[in-house]
Design a protein around this motif. Sequence first.
Motif, PDB file in Angstrom:
ATOM      1  N   SER A 110      13.584  -3.751  -5.966  1.00  0.00           N
ATOM      2  CA  SER A 110      13.680  -5.066  -5.282  1.00  0.00           C
ATOM      3  C   SER A 110      12.717  -5.134  -4.114  1.00  0.00           C
ATOM      4  O   SER A 110      12.150  -6.367  -3.830  1.00  0.00           O
ATOM      5  N   ALA A 111      12.309  -4.125  -3.436  1.00  0.00           N
ATOM      6  CA  ALA A 111      11.138  -3.988  -2.648  1.00  0.00           C
ATOM      7  C   ALA A 111       9.957  -4.176  -3.200  1.00  0.00           C
ATOM      8  O   ALA A 111       9.012  -5.116  -2.829  1.00  0.00           O
ATOM      9  N   VAL A 112       9.679  -3.704  -4.244  1.00  0.00           N
ATOM     10  CA  VAL A 112       8.459  -3.786  -4.933  1.00  0.00           C
ATOM     11  C   VAL A 112       8.415  -5.050  -5.526  1.00  0.00           C
ATOM     12  O   VAL A 112       7.293  -5.800  -5.382  1.00  0.00           O
ATOM     13  N   GLN A 113       9.323  -5.898  -6.071  1.00  0.00           N
ATOM     14  CA  GLN A 113       9.242  -7.316  -6.386  1.00  0.00           C
ATOM     15  C   GLN A 113       8.754  -8.072  -5.157  1.00  0.00           C
ATOM     16  O   GLN A 113       8.178  -9.073  -5.451  1.00  0.00           O
ATOM     17  N   GLU A 114       9.363  -7.825  -3.925  1.00  0.00           N
ATOM     18  CA  GLU A 114       8.813  -8.767  -2.729  1.00  0.00           C
ATOM     19  C   GLU A 114       7.664  -8.462  -2.305  1.00  0.00           C
ATOM     20  O   GLU A 114       6.784  -9.356  -2.089  1.00  0.00           O
ATOM     21  N   TYR A 115       7.111  -7.255  -2.541  1.00  0.00           N
ATOM     22  CA  TYR A 115       5.986  -6.709  -2.133  1.00  0.00           C
ATOM     23  C   TYR A 115       4.928  -7.464  -3.123  1.00  0.00           C
ATOM     24  O   TYR A 115       3.789  -8.024  -2.497  1.00  0.00           O
ATOM     25  N   ILE A 116       5.184  -7.675  -4.222  1.00  0.00           N
ATOM     26  CA  ILE A 116       4.218  -8.215  -5.169  1.00  0.00           C
ATOM     27  C   ILE A 116       4.081  -9.700  -5.020  1.00  0.00           C
ATOM     28  O   ILE A 116       3.243 -10.449  -4.946  1.00  0.00           O
ATOM     29  N   GLN A 117       5.417 -10.398  -4.675  1.00  0.00           N
ATOM     30  CA  GLN A 117       5.365 -11.607  -4.249  1.00  0.00           C
ATOM     31  C   GLN A 117       4.521 -12.184  -3.016  1.00  0.00           C
ATOM     32  O   GLN A 117       3.893 -13.180  -3.177  1.00  0.00           O
ATOM     33  N   THR A 118       4.653 -11.265  -2.099  1.00  0.00           N
ATOM     34  CA  THR A 118       3.930 -11.594  -0.648  1.00  0.00           C
ATOM     35  C   THR A 118       2.565 -11.203  -0.700  1.00  0.00           C
ATOM     36  O   THR A 118       1.642 -11.916  -0.195  1.00  0.00           O
ATOM     37  N   LEU A 169      28.914   0.114  -4.504  1.00  0.00           N
ATOM     38  CA  LEU A 169      28.165   1.300  -3.679  1.00  0.00           C
ATOM     39  C   LEU A 169      27.213   0.488  -2.653  1.00  0.00           C
ATOM     40  O   LEU A 169      26.979  -0.610  -2.807  1.00  0.00           O
ATOM     41  N   TYR A 170      27.103   1.306  -1.720  1.00  0.00           N
ATOM     42  CA  TYR A 170      26.159   0.897  -0.571  1.00  0.00           C
ATOM     43  C   TYR A 170      25.279   2.019  -0.200  1.00  0.00           C
ATOM     44  O   TYR A 170      25.570   3.173  -0.306  1.00  0.00           O
ATOM     45  N   ALA A 171      23.959   1.614   0.187  1.00  0.00           N
ATOM     46  CA  ALA A 171      22.968   2.670   0.585  1.00  0.00           C
ATOM     47  C   ALA A 171      22.272   1.737   1.665  1.00  0.00           C
ATOM     48  O   ALA A 171      22.132   0.783   1.657  1.00  0.00           O
ATOM     49  N   SER A 172      21.495   2.682   2.508  1.00  0.00           N
ATOM     50  CA  SER A 172      20.704   2.166   3.654  1.00  0.00           C
ATOM     51  C   SER A 172      19.377   2.533   3.786  1.00  0.00           C
ATOM     52  O   SER A 172      19.107   3.605   3.046  1.00  0.00           O
ATOM     53  N   PHE A 173      18.485   1.897   4.318  1.00  0.00           N
ATOM     54  CA  PHE A 173      17.037   2.368   4.375  1.00  0.00           C
ATOM     55  C   PHE A 173      16.623   1.948   5.914  1.00  0.00           C
ATOM     56  O   PHE A 173      16.992   0.624   6.230  1.00  0.00           O
ATOM     57  N   PRO A 174      16.092   2.666   6.967  1.00  0.00           N
ATOM     58  CA  PRO A 174      15.543   2.006   8.266  1.00  0.00           C
ATOM     59  C   PRO A 174      14.661   0.669   7.854  1.00  0.00           C
ATOM     60  O   PRO A 174      13.998   0.720   7.336  1.00  0.00           O
ATOM     61  N   ASP A 175      15.001  -0.477   8.584  1.00  0.00           N
ATOM     62  CA  ASP A 175      14.385  -1.616   8.314  1.00  0.00           C
ATOM     63  C   ASP A 175      14.527  -2.189   7.186  1.00  0.00           C
ATOM     64  O   ASP A 175      13.991  -3.055   6.721  1.00  0.00           O
ATOM     65  N   GLY A 176      15.661  -1.509   6.340  1.00  0.00           N
ATOM     66  CA  GLY A 176      16.013  -2.205   4.762  1.00  0.00           C
ATOM     67  C   GLY A 176      14.525  -2.372   3.992  1.00  0.00           C
ATOM     68  O   GLY A 176      14.171  -1.238   3.926  1.00  0.00           O
ATOM     69  N   LYS A 177      14.494  -3.493   3.170  1.00  0.00           N
ATOM     70  CA  LYS A 177      13.808  -3.845   2.312  1.00  0.00           C
ATOM     71  C   LYS A 177      12.338  -3.745   2.827  1.00  0.00           C
ATOM     72  O   LYS A 177      11.335  -3.268   2.425  1.00  0.00           O
ATOM     73  N   LYS A 178      12.236  -4.213   4.057  1.00  0.00           N
ATOM     74  CA  LYS A 178      11.050  -4.208   4.741  1.00  0.00           C
ATOM     75  C   LYS A 178      10.548  -2.814   5.054  1.00  0.00           C
ATOM     76  O   LYS A 178       9.350  -2.387   4.856  1.00  0.00           O
ATOM     77  N   GLY A 179      11.300  -1.801   5.335  1.00  0.00           N
ATOM     78  CA  GLY A 179      11.115  -0.498   5.574  1.00  0.00           C
ATOM     79  C   GLY A 179      10.438  -0.034   4.441  1.00  0.00           C
ATOM     80  O   GLY A 179       9.539   1.104   4.304  1.00  0.00           O
ATOM     81  N   ILE A 180      11.153  -0.148   3.138  1.00  0.00           N
ATOM     82  CA  ILE A 180      10.512   0.179   1.964  1.00  0.00           C
ATOM     83  C   ILE A 180       9.143  -0.423   1.473  1.00  0.00           C
ATOM     84  O   ILE A 180       8.318   0.353   1.171  1.00  0.00           O
ATOM     85  N   ILE A 181       8.984  -1.739   1.785  1.00  0.00           N
ATOM     86  CA  ILE A 181       7.919  -2.354   1.608  1.00  0.00           C
ATOM     87  C   ILE A 181       6.894  -1.582   2.389  1.00  0.00           C
ATOM     88  O   ILE A 181       5.792  -1.291   1.893  1.00  0.00           O
ATOM     89  N   ASP A 182       6.968  -1.294   3.622  1.00  0.00           N
ATOM     90  CA  ASP A 182       6.010  -0.596   4.582  1.00  0.00           C
ATOM     91  C   ASP A 182       5.721   0.844   3.999  1.00  0.00           C
ATOM     92  O   ASP A 182       4.602   1.154   4.343  1.00  0.00           O
ATOM     93  N   GLU A 183       6.470   1.228   3.119  1.00  0.00           N
ATOM     94  CA  GLU A 183       5.965   2.797   2.609  1.00  0.00           C
ATOM     95  C   GLU A 183       5.029   2.565   1.132  1.00  0.00           C
ATOM     96  O   GLU A 183       4.582   3.486   0.771  1.00  0.00           O
ATOM     97  N   LEU A 184       5.038   1.351   0.839  1.00  0.00           N
ATOM     98  CA  LEU A 184       4.317   1.022  -0.605  1.00  0.00           C
ATOM     99  C   LEU A 184       2.964   1.198  -0.328  1.00  0.00           C
ATOM    100  O   LEU A 184       2.052   0.682  -0.138  1.00  0.00           O
TER     101      LEU A 184
END
Length: 184
Positions: A110-118, A169-184
Amino acid sequence: MKKYYILLTIIFVSFIYLSCSSCEPLMAPSNEEIWKLHKSWHFPPPAIRSKEVFCKKDEKEYFYYKSSATLSYVALVTLKKQNKPNIKASCMNNALLQGKSRMFRAMLHSAVQEYIQTKKRKPSSGYEEEILKNLAEHNRKKENAGIYDCKSLATQHGSEEFLACDCILYASFPDGKKGIIDEL
């Protein structure tokens, strides 16, 4: 006269607050709608359960994922002799165990797809293993990941047996999708 100034001050401060906080309200999903959150980001489970009103612009740090599972044969044989709550718990645990790694991959996708889009480009290679490790590490804490809801898929003699189940199921990450995008 003093009351008049106090009233004007309250009105002025309220006006400034309301005009600065542009919150477009987003209602918490209902119990039926929660099943449509498969592979999507939303707010924390306790906030959703309490039917809080959110702002659409607020960061969604929790990812929801539907996982299906069945009761293992060993559990079926041993728990069938005991009680139904253990059968339900066993099916739920299988859904969590089998679904967690797929959920983490879906979060990353999900994060990678948004990264590619933006960014209009793919992220550099070699990120996947490290980010998946970070997702797993963050979600070891009980409050960060778990099961939101489960329902039986198998009924026997007109009653829910939980021989097979669907779980959100649910799981989290600090700052959500944006947090994962920041690590890409």
